[in-house]
Design a protein around this motif. Structure first.
Motif, PDB file in Angstrom:
ATOM      1  N   LEU A  98       2.417  -0.867   4.124  1.00  0.00           N
ATOM      2  CA  LEU A  98       2.285  -1.276   5.525  1.00  0.00           C
ATOM      3  C   LEU A  98       2.184  -0.129   6.252  1.00  0.00           C
ATOM      4  O   LEU A  98       1.165  -0.302   7.103  1.00  0.00           O
ATOM      5  CB  LEU A  98       3.536  -2.159   5.789  1.00  0.00           C
ATOM      6  N   PHE A  99       2.752   0.661   6.068  1.00  0.00           N
ATOM      7  CA  PHE A  99       2.297   2.122   7.062  1.00  0.00           C
ATOM      8  C   PHE A  99       1.042   2.637   6.754  1.00  0.00           C
ATOM      9  O   PHE A  99       0.363   2.986   7.523  1.00  0.00           O
ATOM     10  CB  PHE A  99       3.643   2.988   6.776  1.00  0.00           C
ATOM     11  N   ILE A 100       0.749   3.127   5.559  1.00  0.00           N
ATOM     12  CA  ILE A 100      -0.364   3.577   5.239  1.00  0.00           C
ATOM     13  C   ILE A 100      -1.588   2.817   5.404  1.00  0.00           C
ATOM     14  O   ILE A 100      -2.837   3.406   6.192  1.00  0.00           O
ATOM     15  CB  ILE A 100      -0.472   3.922   3.644  1.00  0.00           C
ATOM     16  N   LEU A 101      -1.367   1.536   5.492  1.00  0.00           N
ATOM     17  CA  LEU A 101      -2.658   0.569   5.560  1.00  0.00           C
ATOM     18  C   LEU A 101      -2.597   0.100   6.820  1.00  0.00           C
ATOM     19  O   LEU A 101      -3.579  -1.072   7.189  1.00  0.00           O
ATOM     20  CB  LEU A 101      -2.554  -0.677   4.615  1.00  0.00           C
ATOM     21  N   SER A 102      -1.676   0.408   7.875  1.00  0.00           N
ATOM     22  CA  SER A 102      -1.721  -0.139   9.242  1.00  0.00           C
ATOM     23  C   SER A 102      -3.284  -0.140   9.955  1.00  0.00           C
ATOM     24  O   SER A 102      -3.429  -1.109  10.679  1.00  0.00           O
ATOM     25  CB  SER A 102      -0.560   0.167   9.670  1.00  0.00           C
ATOM     26  N   PRO A 103      -3.896   0.748   9.812  1.00  0.00           N
ATOM     27  CA  PRO A 103      -5.207   1.152  10.462  1.00  0.00           C
ATOM     28  C   PRO A 103      -6.134  -0.103   9.877  1.00  0.00           C
ATOM     29  O   PRO A 103      -6.792  -0.793  10.626  1.00  0.00           O
ATOM     30  CB  PRO A 103      -5.744   2.480  10.331  1.00  0.00           C
ATOM     31  N   LEU A 104      -6.166  -0.422   8.455  1.00  0.00           N
ATOM     32  CA  LEU A 104      -6.987  -1.136   7.901  1.00  0.00           C
ATOM     33  C   LEU A 104      -6.532  -2.446   8.399  1.00  0.00           C
ATOM     34  O   LEU A 104      -7.350  -3.456   8.692  1.00  0.00           O
ATOM     35  CB  LEU A 104      -7.026  -1.173   6.475  1.00  0.00           C
ATOM     36  N   LEU A 105      -5.239  -2.949   8.336  1.00  0.00           N
ATOM     37  CA  LEU A 105      -4.758  -4.198   8.865  1.00  0.00           C
ATOM     38  C   LEU A 105      -5.081  -4.456  10.320  1.00  0.00           C
ATOM     39  O   LEU A 105      -5.313  -5.586  10.764  1.00  0.00           O
ATOM     40  CB  LEU A 105      -3.093  -4.385   8.668  1.00  0.00           C
ATOM     41  N   LEU A 106      -5.113  -3.534  11.127  1.00  0.00           N
ATOM     42  CA  LEU A 106      -5.280  -3.469  12.726  1.00  0.00           C
ATOM     43  C   LEU A 106      -6.697  -3.961  12.778  1.00  0.00           C
ATOM     44  O   LEU A 106      -7.303  -4.870  13.466  1.00  0.00           O
ATOM     45  CB  LEU A 106      -4.703  -2.310  13.376  1.00  0.00           C
ATOM     46  N   ILE A 107      -7.535  -3.251  11.960  1.00  0.00           N
ATOM     47  CA  ILE A 107      -9.181  -3.536  12.284  1.00  0.00           C
ATOM     48  C   ILE A 107      -9.466  -4.766  11.696  1.00  0.00           C
ATOM     49  O   ILE A 107     -10.174  -5.669  12.325  1.00  0.00           O
ATOM     50  CB  ILE A 107      -9.983  -2.449  11.520  1.00  0.00           C
ATOM     51  N   THR A 108      -9.007  -5.264  10.427  1.00  0.00           N
ATOM     52  CA  THR A 108      -9.082  -6.540   9.930  1.00  0.00           C
ATOM     53  C   THR A 108      -8.719  -7.745  10.899  1.00  0.00           C
ATOM     54  O   THR A 108      -9.354  -8.533  11.229  1.00  0.00           O
ATOM     55  CB  THR A 108      -8.572  -6.706   8.603  1.00  0.00           C
ATOM     56  N   MET A 112      18.071  -4.370 -13.666  1.00  0.00           N
ATOM     57  CA  MET A 112      16.349  -4.371 -13.399  1.00  0.00           C
ATOM     58  C   MET A 112      16.217  -5.186 -12.215  1.00  0.00           C
ATOM     59  O   MET A 112      15.262  -4.683 -11.346  1.00  0.00           O
ATOM     60  CB  MET A 112      15.731  -5.138 -14.679  1.00  0.00           C
ATOM     61  N   PRO A 113      17.036  -6.352 -11.778  1.00  0.00           N
ATOM     62  CA  PRO A 113      16.746  -7.014 -10.576  1.00  0.00           C
ATOM     63  C   PRO A 113      16.836  -6.093  -9.415  1.00  0.00           C
ATOM     64  O   PRO A 113      15.957  -5.982  -8.400  1.00  0.00           O
ATOM     65  CB  PRO A 113      17.504  -8.065 -10.359  1.00  0.00           C
ATOM     66  N   SER A 114      17.912  -5.313  -9.349  1.00  0.00           N
ATOM     67  CA  SER A 114      17.880  -4.481  -8.075  1.00  0.00           C
ATOM     68  C   SER A 114      17.134  -3.353  -8.159  1.00  0.00           C
ATOM     69  O   SER A 114      16.743  -3.110  -6.888  1.00  0.00           O
ATOM     70  CB  SER A 114      19.545  -3.833  -8.248  1.00  0.00           C
ATOM     71  N   ILE A 115      16.785  -2.588  -9.196  1.00  0.00           N
ATOM     72  CA  ILE A 115      15.632  -1.743  -9.356  1.00  0.00           C
ATOM     73  C   ILE A 115      14.420  -2.332  -8.637  1.00  0.00           C
ATOM     74  O   ILE A 115      13.561  -1.711  -7.883  1.00  0.00           O
ATOM     75  CB  ILE A 115      15.649  -1.015 -10.539  1.00  0.00           C
ATOM     76  N   LYS A 116      14.112  -3.474  -9.145  1.00  0.00           N
ATOM     77  CA  LYS A 116      12.803  -3.970  -8.816  1.00  0.00           C
ATOM     78  C   LYS A 116      12.933  -4.446  -7.394  1.00  0.00           C
ATOM     79  O   LYS A 116      11.841  -4.125  -6.663  1.00  0.00           O
ATOM     80  CB  LYS A 116      12.477  -5.446  -9.679  1.00  0.00           C
ATOM     81  N   ARG A 117      13.866  -4.869  -6.762  1.00  0.00           N
ATOM     82  CA  ARG A 117      14.057  -5.068  -5.263  1.00  0.00           C
ATOM     83  C   ARG A 117      13.812  -3.859  -4.420  1.00  0.00           C
ATOM     84  O   ARG A 117      13.209  -3.959  -3.626  1.00  0.00           O
ATOM     85  CB  ARG A 117      15.252  -5.888  -5.086  1.00  0.00           C
ATOM     86  N   SER A 118      14.477  -2.890  -5.026  1.00  0.00           N
ATOM     87  CA  SER A 118      14.382  -1.593  -4.419  1.00  0.00           C
ATOM     88  C   SER A 118      12.926  -0.996  -4.356  1.00  0.00           C
ATOM     89  O   SER A 118      12.445  -0.648  -3.278  1.00  0.00           O
ATOM     90  CB  SER A 118      15.341  -0.409  -4.951  1.00  0.00           C
ATOM     91  N   MET A 119      12.270  -1.104  -5.471  1.00  0.00           N
ATOM     92  CA  MET A 119      10.904  -0.762  -5.773  1.00  0.00           C
ATOM     93  C   MET A 119       9.994  -1.443  -4.465  1.00  0.00           C
ATOM     94  O   MET A 119       8.976  -1.195  -4.049  1.00  0.00           O
ATOM     95  CB  MET A 119      10.213  -0.546  -6.984  1.00  0.00           C
ATOM     96  N   ASP A 120      10.184  -2.755  -4.522  1.00  0.00           N
ATOM     97  CA  ASP A 120       9.494  -3.747  -3.697  1.00  0.00           C
ATOM     98  C   ASP A 120       9.579  -3.114  -2.236  1.00  0.00           C
ATOM     99  O   ASP A 120       8.630  -3.213  -1.371  1.00  0.00           O
ATOM    100  CB  ASP A 120      10.094  -5.237  -3.860  1.00  0.00           C
ATOM    101  N   ILE A 121      10.971  -3.003  -1.623  1.00  0.00           N
ATOM    102  CA  ILE A 121      10.887  -2.460  -0.305  1.00  0.00           C
ATOM    103  C   ILE A 121      10.264  -1.191  -0.179  1.00  0.00           C
ATOM    104  O   ILE A 121       9.536  -1.058   1.107  1.00  0.00           O
ATOM    105  CB  ILE A 121      12.589  -2.458   0.018  1.00  0.00           C
ATOM    106  N   ILE A 122      10.545  -0.274  -0.915  1.00  0.00           N
ATOM    107  CA  ILE A 122       9.796   1.192  -0.770  1.00  0.00           C
ATOM    108  C   ILE A 122       8.605   1.026  -0.888  1.00  0.00           C
ATOM    109  O   ILE A 122       7.882   1.516   0.337  1.00  0.00           O
ATOM    110  CB  ILE A 122      10.400   1.971  -1.954  1.00  0.00           C
ATOM    111  N   VAL A 123       7.951   0.270  -1.859  1.00  0.00           N
ATOM    112  CA  VAL A 123       6.485   0.313  -2.009  1.00  0.00           C
ATOM    113  C   VAL A 123       5.951  -0.557  -0.694  1.00  0.00           C
ATOM    114  O   VAL A 123       4.794  -0.245  -0.167  1.00  0.00           O
ATOM    115  CB  VAL A 123       5.820  -0.182  -3.209  1.00  0.00           C
ATOM    116  N   SER A 124       6.339  -1.843  -0.733  1.00  0.00           N
ATOM    117  CA  SER A 124       5.608  -2.594   0.770  1.00  0.00           C
ATOM    118  C   SER A 124       5.805  -1.784   1.792  1.00  0.00           C
ATOM    119  O   SER A 124       4.980  -2.080   2.643  1.00  0.00           O
ATOM    120  CB  SER A 124       6.297  -3.963   0.729  1.00  0.00           C
ATOM    121  N   SER A 125       7.026  -1.205   2.210  1.00  0.00           N
ATOM    122  CA  SER A 125       6.879  -0.474   3.387  1.00  0.00           C
ATOM    123  C   SER A 125       6.158   0.752   3.496  1.00  0.00           C
ATOM    124  O   SER A 125       5.532   0.917   4.694  1.00  0.00           O
ATOM    125  CB  SER A 125       8.472   0.109   3.434  1.00  0.00           C
ATOM    126  N   PHE A 126       5.994   1.308   2.475  1.00  0.00           N
ATOM    127  CA  PHE A 126       4.981   2.612   2.445  1.00  0.00           C
ATOM    128  C   PHE A 126       3.505   1.930   2.726  1.00  0.00           C
ATOM    129  O   PHE A 126       2.768   2.576   3.351  1.00  0.00           O
ATOM    130  CB  PHE A 126       5.130   3.286   1.024  1.00  0.00           C
TER     131      PHE A 126
END
Length: 197
Positions: free
Chosen positions: A17-27, A1-15
């Protein structure tokens, strides 16, 4: 579970950050234009096994070093800006914590990280909330959050430590999205129903 959870954290947070980058920049641009001072609010927090790290948030209040160092929350209402209130309502101020997740200080889901002064007052039972990585959202945040007492929030956190799973994490994430869309007040009816068994 810990390794799966960490993998999901990396994948989802990276995704995200990429998708929300315009919102982050404007903010970020609006904050720099409307509020003199640093873009991010940084504060030392306690993570898993009492590991210290600096949490990141978009700044939503005018700079007051004295109030921040003394954790003077009484001044928050007079310091918060109109734009700061908006990004807090929509949880946009929390999005820089995706960097904390990517770095490994935090997870997407877990007990919210707290300050050293509060951790110093924990008893052995309450200290169990430090057995997992802190999260951007958690069981307490989707079951009342600010409408809960501090003791109730800790009980939800410990319940999460005892029962966390991929299914529970997904449920918490989905409910967090609903809270962002419809407001925290619409979910306060569940507050105080945590099991202490």
């Amino acid at each position: 579970m810990p390794s799966i959870k960490r993998s999901m954290d990396i994948i989802v947070s990276s995704f995200c950050l990429f998708i929300l980058s315009p919102l982050l920049l404007i903010t970020g641009l609006i904050i720099k234009v409307t509020m003199p001072g640093p873009l991010f609010f940084r504060q030392r927090r306690v993570g898993m096994h009492e590991r210290l790290f600096d949490i990141l948030k978009f700044r939503s209040m005018k700079v007051d070093r004295s109030a921040e160092e003394r954790f003077d929350f009484d001044k928050d209402e007079e310091r918060i800006t109109a734009f700061g209130r908006l990004i807090r309502r929509l949880k946009i101020d929390e999005l820089p914590q995706l960097l904390n997740v990517l770095k490994g200080d935090m997870s997407l889901v877990g007990p919210r990280p707290t300050i050293e002064q509060q951790v110093a007052e924990y008893d052995a039972h309450q200290r169990r909330r430090l057995d997992v990585k802190p999260g951007m959202t958690g069981l307490a945040q989707v079951n009342g959050n600010t409408y809960l007492s501090w003791e109730e929030r800790i009980e939800y956190d410990i319940q999460y430590v005892d029962t966390h799973s991929a299914k529970l994490d997904l449920m918490i994430i989905l409910k967090t999205v609903l809270i962002v869309l419809f407001g925290e007040g619409n979910f306060k009816k569940t507050a105080g129903k945590v099991s202490k068994g």
